[in-house]
Scaffold this motif. Sequence first.
Motif, PDB file in Angstrom:
ATOM      1  N   UNK A 192      42.541  28.552  42.982  1.00 18.27           N
ATOM      2  CA  UNK A 192      41.095  28.431  43.184  1.00 18.27           C
ATOM      3  C   UNK A 192      40.491  29.781  43.535  1.00 18.27           C
ATOM      4  N   UNK A 193      41.124  30.449  44.461  1.00 16.13           N
ATOM      5  CA  UNK A 193      40.626  31.743  44.924  1.00 16.13           C
ATOM      6  C   UNK A 193      40.646  32.757  43.774  1.00 16.13           C
ATOM      7  N   UNK A 194      41.767  32.742  43.043  1.00 15.46           N
ATOM      8  CA  UNK A 194      41.878  33.682  41.920  1.00 15.46           C
ATOM      9  C   UNK A 194      40.785  33.413  40.888  1.00 15.46           C
ATOM     10  N   UNK A 195      40.604  32.141  40.568  1.00 19.65           N
ATOM     11  CA  UNK A 195      39.608  31.810  39.561  1.00 19.65           C
ATOM     12  C   UNK A 195      38.186  32.137  40.044  1.00 19.65           C
ATOM     13  N   UNK A 196      37.948  31.922  41.330  1.00 20.72           N
ATOM     14  CA  UNK A 196      36.631  32.269  41.862  1.00 20.72           C
ATOM     15  C   UNK A 196      36.355  33.757  41.704  1.00 20.72           C
ATOM     16  N   UNK A 197      37.387  34.541  41.938  1.00 19.44           N
ATOM     17  CA  UNK A 197      37.218  35.991  41.796  1.00 19.44           C
ATOM     18  C   UNK A 197      36.985  36.346  40.327  1.00 19.44           C
ATOM     19  N   UNK A 198      37.798  35.760  39.450  1.00 26.95           N
ATOM     20  CA  UNK A 198      37.638  36.060  38.022  1.00 26.95           C
ATOM     21  C   UNK A 198      36.238  35.674  37.538  1.00 26.95           C
ATOM     22  N   UNK A 199      35.719  34.587  38.088  1.00 23.20           N
ATOM     23  CA  UNK A 199      34.399  34.132  37.681  1.00 23.20           C
ATOM     24  C   UNK A 199      33.337  35.210  37.936  1.00 23.20           C
ATOM     25  N   UNK A 200      33.635  36.072  38.905  1.00 27.04           N
ATOM     26  CA  UNK A 200      32.660  37.118  39.211  1.00 27.04           C
ATOM     27  C   UNK A 200      32.695  38.254  38.194  1.00 27.04           C
ATOM     28  N   UNK A 201      33.596  38.145  37.225  1.00 24.53           N
ATOM     29  CA  UNK A 201      33.717  39.187  36.209  1.00 24.53           C
ATOM     30  C   UNK A 201      33.395  38.696  34.802  1.00 24.53           C
TER      31      UNK A 201
END
Length: 989
Positions: A192-201
Amino acid sequence: MEYDFRRIEKDWQKKWKESNAYKVENDFSRPKCYVLDMFPYPSGAGLHVGHPLGYIASDIYSRYKRLKGFNVLHPMGYDAFGLPAEQYAIDHGIHPALSTENNIRNFRSQLDKIGFCFDWDREVNTSKPEYYKWTQWIFLQLFNSFYNRQTNRAEKIEALIKSFETVGNAIHHSALTTHPFSADEWKKYDEKKQQDILMQYRLAYCGYGEVNWCEALGTVLANDEVVNGVSERGGYPVVKKKLRQWYLRITEYADRLLEGLDKVDFSEAMKEMQTNWIGKSTGAEVEFRVGSRESGVSLRVYTTRPDTIFGVDFMVIAPEHELVEKIKSKEQTAAVDEYIAYVKSRNERERMAEKKISGVFTGAYALNPFNGREIPIWIAEYVLAGYGTGAIMAVPCGDQRDFLFAKHFNIPITNIIGSHYNGEEANPTKDAILENSDFINGMIMKDAIDVVIKKIEQMGIGVRKVNYKMRDAAFSRQRYWGEPFPIVWKNGIAYPLDEKELPLELPHVDSYKPGPEGEGPLANIPAWTAKNLETNTMPGYAGSSWYFLRYMDPHNDKTFCDRKISDYWNQVDIYIGGTEHAVGHLLYSRMWTKVLYDLNLIGFDEPYKRLVNQGMIQGSSRIIFIIDFIGYKGNIMGHEAANEDRLHTKPVAVSYDLIEDYIDDGDVSISNLFNRLSAYSVTLKGLDSEYNFTSASAVGRHVNINLVDGFFLNIDEFKKERKEFSDVEFIYDTTKGFTCKSEVEKMSKSKLNVVNPDDLVMKYGADTFRMYEMFLGPVEMSKPWDTKGIEGVHRFLKKFWRLFTGETERLIVTGEEPTAEELKVLHTAIKKIENDTERFSFNTAVSAFMIATNELTDLKCHKRKILEPLLILLSAYAPHITEELYHLLGSSYPLSPDSYRDGEGAGAEGSILNASYPTFEEKYVKETSKAYPVSVNGKLRTTLNISLDAGQPEIEKLVLENAVIQKWLGGKPPKKIIYVKNKMINVVI
RNA sequence: GCGGGUGUGGUGAAAUUGGUAGACAUACCAGACUUAGGAUCUGGCGCCGUGAGGCAUGGGGGUUCGAGUCCCUCCACCCGCACCA
C-alpha cells in the motif's frame, strides 16, 4: 446545354461512393500530406452554414495537394463521448449510443451532399469499443509511466521502482513526497505504502484535490471546462470541492509544451493563449520567520520580484492558508474567524463579480530576513490558495493591488523607487534605481533580482523557483457516457487491468442517475462494483487526444497505430478548426503526443505542424418591430382610465425604414409615428377621434431569416408561418417593401437566424455552395453569414460551363492552338490560384477563377488547351462540375482520384499543370520591349519602353546601365537615384 | 487592467517584398434582347466638381521620390486572459 447541377451532383456523388473513389492507401513510396479537420461532436442540432467552412477549406486543400501528386490523408470521424448525449438520455430516456448514432447518420448525410473527399473507410468513433480499447491502452501507458526530471522525458514506472530499490528516492523526489527514503526503507514498505508513493509519480494518477464540482451536471470538470465560474456546457454553477479524482500530470510537461510552440506554425493569438494558460513565471520562494525567534513558525512566499524585498510593508496569506489558525493572535481571533466565515459564504462567482478590497489583520508579524523589520501579516481574498505558496509579500509602491490594499487599510507605504513612485498609484517598473534598500541601494531593479536570489539561497532562506498557473488536469467524470477506466481497486490500491482484458466495455445501464456518494452511474451496477472496477469514466478529451493517430491505421487490432505507418504519415501537416479548443484539446493532445514520443511509440513530439483557425460564422438576425398602442376614450391624459374607456388596438408592425427615427430606447414617439402613419394613409382599427393614444411600445421580434430577402420580409409567408401574427397590420412603403432590422448574433435556433446548408445546396448546388463559402472572405475571419452574393458564384459556374458547352451542342471545345493572349490569361490564373490555394487564401483564388472565366468569355475562347488546365485546377474547388465536364471531354487527363493514384496524369514533378504547361514567362519572354510607368518627382508622367533581351537579369541594372532615362530626360542626368522595383521607374530631377 | 487582432466604397472584400488603392462579387442606376423573366448581355458606380482637376484606406503626426502597407500617438471595435504575486 443546361448546367443541370442537381443531376450532375447526384450522379457523381453516387459514382464516388460506389467506386470508393477517395480511399487512401498507406503507400510509403509517395510523398504524403496529412490534412485534418477537428472532428465534430455529433450533436442533435445538425449542421449550419458555419460548420462546413473548415471542412470545405480542408477539402479544397486536400484535393489540390492530390492534384500535385501527394498521397493525401483527409479523414473524418466523430468525437462521440460526452455530456450532451448523456443529458439527452436523462431527459428522454434514449440510450446515448442510440442518439449518437442517429446524430451521426444525420451529420453524414448532410456532409455527403457537399461532396467531400473524406476516406470514410477510416472513420473513427471514439465511443466504439474498437476505438476506446486503445484510449484505455494509452491510459495504461500514462498510468505506468512517470516523468523523469533528470532526462526530461516520460519513462516506464519500472525504471522508477528500480531506482527506488537501489538508491531510494535520492534521484527522483516528487514534489509531493516530503520524506526522503532509502532503498532499504523502500523495500520494507508494504505494498500500500509503495503504491501510494508510486501514485505520486504516475502521469495518470489518482489523488485527492480541489476540483471543480458541478452539481447540476453531477460531475467534476477540468479547468478549461469552467468559464467565469460556471460550466462551459450548460452554464451551471461550479464550486470547489475536495474529492478523490484521476488526474493527468500535464504540469510535468509545462516547459516542453511551451518550447514546442516554437516548432509549430500556430497563430500568435493561439500561442499566446496557450502560453498564458501555462502561465510560467520565474522568481523565488522566500521564507520569513513569523513572530519571535523562538516561535519556529515561518511563512513561505512566492515572488517574481525579490528585488523589492525592502519595500515589503505587509504580508498577505490566502484565507485557506494553513498558517491562519497557527498565527492569529488572541486579540484578532474574533475578527479573523469572522472574515474566514465571510469568505466561505461567497462563492466563486460572487468573488469574481465584485472584486472589492477585503481583508483582516492576523495580529502576527513576519520578520524581514535582511533587516529584521516587523511586517504585519494579513489575510485577504485576493491571494489565491492554489497559486505559489498561497502567500505573498506585498510591495505597495510597486504593485497596484498591494497599493490599493495598503491605502484601504491605512498601512504605511515604503518607497524604494524614488521619483518613480508618485504616491497616487503603484509603479511596477523594473528600471528604477533602488532606494531604502540596504545592500542593494543604487542598483537597477532588474539587476538586483538575481543578486537577491543568490543571497537568499546563500542564507538558506529560500530558493529560485519557477511557477506555473497550469494545474494537473482532472481526468475523471462521475458520468456514464465515457471510456471506463481499466482500473481495479483492491484494498485502496489501484491496479491496472491486463492489456488482454481490453477493451473494458461500457456496460448497459437502465438509469443514468449518479451513484452513491457522488459516484458515477456505473456505481449502480452490481456486476461492475462486484469486480471493484473504477466507477468514474474518462472525460471528453480522452478520445480526442490521440484520434489523429488512429486515422492512420484505423482497423489495427494489434496496436493503436502501427509504428511504420505513423512514421509515414507523421505529423498533421495542416490542422483546421476553431479557437475554442485552444487550451483544452490542443494542449492535451500535444501532451499525449509527447508522452507517446517519450515512450518511443511514435516518432514525433508535436502532433500538428500547422494550425489554421477558421473564423466563426455568426448569424445575421432579422428583427421586426411590433407596436402596441394603448388609447383612452376622451381626453383623460394623465389620469387613470377606467377599463371600459381603454382601447388596446391590434398590434401593428412598422417597417424599419419608417420607424427607426422614432424609436428611442424601445419607446415610440407617438406623435411622430402618427404623422408618419398618416402619410401612408394607414387606418388603424379604433384609431379615430374618439380615442387619445397615450402610449405605445415597440417590441423587437426575431423573424425567420429564410423569409427575408436581404432586408425585405415576405409578409405572406411570415403570416403563414407565425399564426400568432396573422392579424398584425404591416405598415410600409409599398413601392419598396417591408424592411427588417438586422443584428449580428450567434447562429441559434431561438434567434431564427440559422441557415441550413442543405437548403442552399438544394437551390444552387454543392459546387456553388463550396465556392461561395470560400468567396465570403478569408477562412480565418469571423463574419456574419449573408446569402446575398451566392448568385454571383452560381453565375460564374454557369459561365464556366458555357465555355465548354453551347446552347444546343454538348461540347463546343476546339482543338485550336491558343494565342499568346489566351495563354497569358491562363497562366496568370494558374499562378495566382496555385499560390493562393497553397497559402489558404481561397477567396482570392475563387476571384482568380472568375477573372479568367470572364476574360476567356470575352475572348470567345473555347480552346481545349486553355480550358483543360483551368478545369483541373477547378476540380479542387468544384469537384462535381469538373468531373462532368471531364466526362464530356472524354479527356486523357483523368480527374477521378483513383487515376491520380495510378499516376497516369501526373507529370514528373507530380503536377499535371507544371508538366504540361510552362509558365507564360518561360514561353513568351521573346518580347523585345516592355512598358514601364515612369514618375518624375513622385508624379506619374509617362510610360517608357525598355528593351529587354530574353533572359536579361535585373531590370534595375539594365536601366542604370543603358541610361534610357537620361536619354528621355534630354541627356540631363537625374538628380537622385532612380528607384525601380521591377514594376515602376521613379525619377527625381 | 494585461495580451493578441482588426479598422479600406451602400455591402463582402482585393492590393504576395512600400510602387497607378478599391481587383472580384454583391447592391443600386441606365440600357440591349425579350410576350415575359428572378435568363443573358452592355455601360455606370469612393467623395466633391459641368469640366480640367482636387480629396480619399479610423483621427493626428513622422520616415520616404512614393505609405493601406514602415514608425510614433490617439480613437473605435472584436477576441482571449483576468486578483497568477
